[in-house]
Design an enzyme around this catalytic site. Structure first.
Site, PDB file in Angstrom:
ATOM      1  N   ARG A  94      30.276  28.516  35.612  1.00  0.00           N
ATOM      2  CA  ARG A  94      28.924  29.098  35.621  1.00  0.00           C
ATOM      3  C   ARG A  94      28.247  28.681  36.929  1.00  0.00           C
ATOM      4  O   ARG A  94      27.995  27.498  37.147  1.00  0.00           O
ATOM      5  CB  ARG A  94      28.116  28.633  34.394  1.00  0.00           C
ATOM      6  CG  ARG A  94      28.752  29.088  33.079  1.00  0.00           C
ATOM      7  CD  ARG A  94      27.770  29.087  31.935  1.00  0.00           C
ATOM      8  NE  ARG A  94      26.839  30.189  31.998  1.00  0.00           N
ATOM      9  CZ  ARG A  94      25.734  30.281  31.257  1.00  0.00           C
ATOM     10  NH1 ARG A  94      25.437  29.305  30.421  1.00  0.00           N
ATOM     11  NH2 ARG A  94      24.940  31.318  31.355  1.00  0.00           N
ATOM     12  N   ASP A 240      17.285  26.414  35.356  1.00  0.00           N
ATOM     13  CA  ASP A 240      18.698  26.174  35.668  1.00  0.00           C
ATOM     14  C   ASP A 240      18.887  25.658  37.078  1.00  0.00           C
ATOM     15  O   ASP A 240      19.880  25.013  37.395  1.00  0.00           O
ATOM     16  CB  ASP A 240      19.499  27.458  35.469  1.00  0.00           C
ATOM     17  CG  ASP A 240      19.649  27.724  33.987  1.00  0.00           C
ATOM     18  OD1 ASP A 240      18.747  28.343  33.405  1.00  0.00           O
ATOM     19  OD2 ASP A 240      20.645  27.250  33.402  1.00  0.00           O
ATOM     20  N   LYS A 250      16.573  31.768  32.588  1.00  0.00           N
ATOM     21  CA  LYS A 250      17.109  32.915  31.837  1.00  0.00           C
ATOM     22  C   LYS A 250      16.417  34.223  32.208  1.00  0.00           C
ATOM     23  O   LYS A 250      15.202  34.264  32.366  1.00  0.00           O
ATOM     24  CB  LYS A 250      16.946  32.625  30.339  1.00  0.00           C
ATOM     25  CG  LYS A 250      17.460  33.670  29.387  1.00  0.00           C
ATOM     26  CD  LYS A 250      18.887  34.075  29.621  1.00  0.00           C
ATOM     27  CE  LYS A 250      19.856  32.926  29.563  1.00  0.00           C
ATOM     28  NZ  LYS A 250      21.202  33.264  30.076  1.00  0.00           N
TER      29      LYS A 250
HETATM   30  O1  MRU Z   1      22.748  31.111  29.627  1.00  0.00           O
HETATM   31  P1  MRU Z   1      22.159  29.839  29.082  1.00  0.00           P
HETATM   32  O2  MRU Z   1      21.940  29.889  27.613  1.00  0.00           O
HETATM   33  O3  MRU Z   1      22.943  28.624  29.519  1.00  0.00           O
HETATM   34  O4  MRU Z   1      20.733  29.759  29.779  1.00  0.00           O
HETATM   35  C1  MRU Z   1      19.944  28.631  29.542  1.00  0.00           C
HETATM   36  C2  MRU Z   1      18.590  28.714  30.122  1.00  0.00           C
HETATM   37  O5  MRU Z   1      18.243  29.647  30.809  1.00  0.00           O
HETATM   38  C3  MRU Z   1      17.693  27.547  29.873  1.00  0.00           C
HETATM   39  O6  MRU Z   1      16.360  27.950  29.858  1.00  0.00           O
HETATM   40  C4  MRU Z   1      17.886  26.511  31.003  1.00  0.00           C
HETATM   41  O7  MRU Z   1      19.223  26.165  31.117  1.00  0.00           O
HETATM   42  C5  MRU Z   1      17.077  25.297  30.783  1.00  0.00           C
HETATM   43  S1  MRU Z   1      17.722  24.292  29.488  1.00  0.00           S
HETATM   44  C6  MRU Z   1      16.828  22.868  29.371  1.00  0.00           C
END
Ligand code: MRU
Length: 352
Positions: A94, A240, A250
């Protein structure tokens, strides 16, 4: 496998493997799964069975430890080559969440400093566990700082899942909610379902409900309308990656930030210092694009014609000028961010 575990992801020292809550099955099924190999872990990360930036940081760190303890190689050069191949395989799973690479690099660092293969094994597991333990402390501190931002009574909007399931426990954005509730504040959470993988409806609603925290599920497209109706006091999301000019989170986060600014509602981000990447600008970050099936199908049911073009970005970038504050474990950052970023750099922040 144990029926329930205290943490979203943990190192099982008895069996030298990683145990985790399989997030693809929630809320219908709570299942603890286990990764015994780096390939199994990479697959769990790609499927989002383990997800959320801080949890990915822990997974990356533990993944390198897994490669180390599973290696039968005695020759130090070949041992390091094998571990480094495993690390690169994990890194590529990722690309957007910087914590994954940070966790991997931390454990690679102690392996490279170790004097023998045996010493590297012990040091790798110790460091991976330290990444996990620190994450809990970090979330608690983020929670305490963030709780002070919230009024005594408030309705806040959140997107995706930045909760216990995205970290070792407690959470970043939802850590702020938990700390505020613990401090006696009356907090009501509006959780956006977060299409297409529904981390909001499946995960945020599940964990808040379980903790007895007031949560109401809305569609992503309801948010702006509720802002217009004056129902939402603030927005709080996780991140992220935070570059010098934008917050990656997200897909859908940006539209909430634009709507919040339009309606004069504070837009907050809660994230550990390990999510900051100020050496990069928005354009330099790879935004993960995911499989068309996530939009085109729901189980066996078709949601779109087979031959239609599909664009499925997992994340978007919100320019920092739409962000009213960033809550970190070292304090609350306010604009101008160039200045406040320099402040946290001085406090031991910004791993590179
Ligand atoms: O695709 P994901 O479910 O890994 O995306 C996660 C997010 O976008 C969260 O908001 C982000 O990782 C912050 S988690 C504390």
């Amino acid at each position: 496998m144990p029926g329930e575990i205290a943490y979203t992801i943990a190192w099982d020292a008895e069996n030298d493997c990683i145990v985790y809550i399989d997030q693809t099955l929630l809320p219908g099924q709570y299942e603890v799964a286990c990764c015994r190999t780096v390939d199994e872990l990479a697959d769990a990360i790609r499927r989002l069975a383990i997800r959320g930036a801080p949890a990915l940081g822990i997974a990356g760190a533990m993944g390198v430890a897994l490669a180390v303890v599973r290696s039968g190689e005695r020759d130090p050069v070949r041992f390091r080559e094998g571990v480094s191949r495993a690390a690169e395989a994990l890194r590529s799973t990722r690309p957007t969440a910087v914590n994954l690479a940070r966790g991997i690099d931390r454990v690679l660092g102690v392996i490279n400093a170790a004097v023998s293969v045996e010493a590297a094994k012990e040091a790798a597991v110790r460091e991976a566990n330290a990444v996990a333990v620190e994450d809990e402390e970090t979330c608690r501190r983020i929670g305490a700082f963030g709780a002070e931002l919230l009024p005594e009574m408030c309705t806040l909007l959140t997107h995706c899942n930045a909760g216990a399931l995205a970290c070792r426990c407690w959470g970043t954005a939802l850590g702020v909610v938990r700390s505020a509730v613990e401090a006696g504040k009356e907090v009501r959470v509006l959780a956006c379902e977060t299409r297409p993988l529904n981390q909001g409806s499946r995960l945020t609603c599940w964990e808040l409900n379980r903790d007895g925290i007031d949560v109401t599920l809305i569609t992503d497209s309801t948010a702006a309308y509720l802002m217009r109706k004056g129902v939402i006091d603030c927005v709080i999301v996780g991140a992220d990656r935070i570059t010098r000019d934008a917050v990656f989170n997200k897909i859908g986060t940006y539209m909430h930030a634009v709507s919040a600014r339009h309606h004069g509602i504070p837009f907050y981000v809660a994230a550990p210092v390990s999510t900051f990447d100020p050496a990069k600008s928005e354009e330099e970050v790879i935004v993960e694009e995911r499989d068309r099936a996530e939009l085109a199908r729901c189980g066996d049911r078709m949601l779109a014609p087979d031959d239609v073009a599909i664009l499925n970005y997992a994340f978007d970038a919100t320019p920092l000028d739409l962000v009213d504050a960033i809550v970190t474990e070292v304090g609350v950052l306010r604009p101008p961010y160039a200045e406040s970023f320099r402040l946290i750099e001085g406090k031991g922040g910004f791993e590179r």
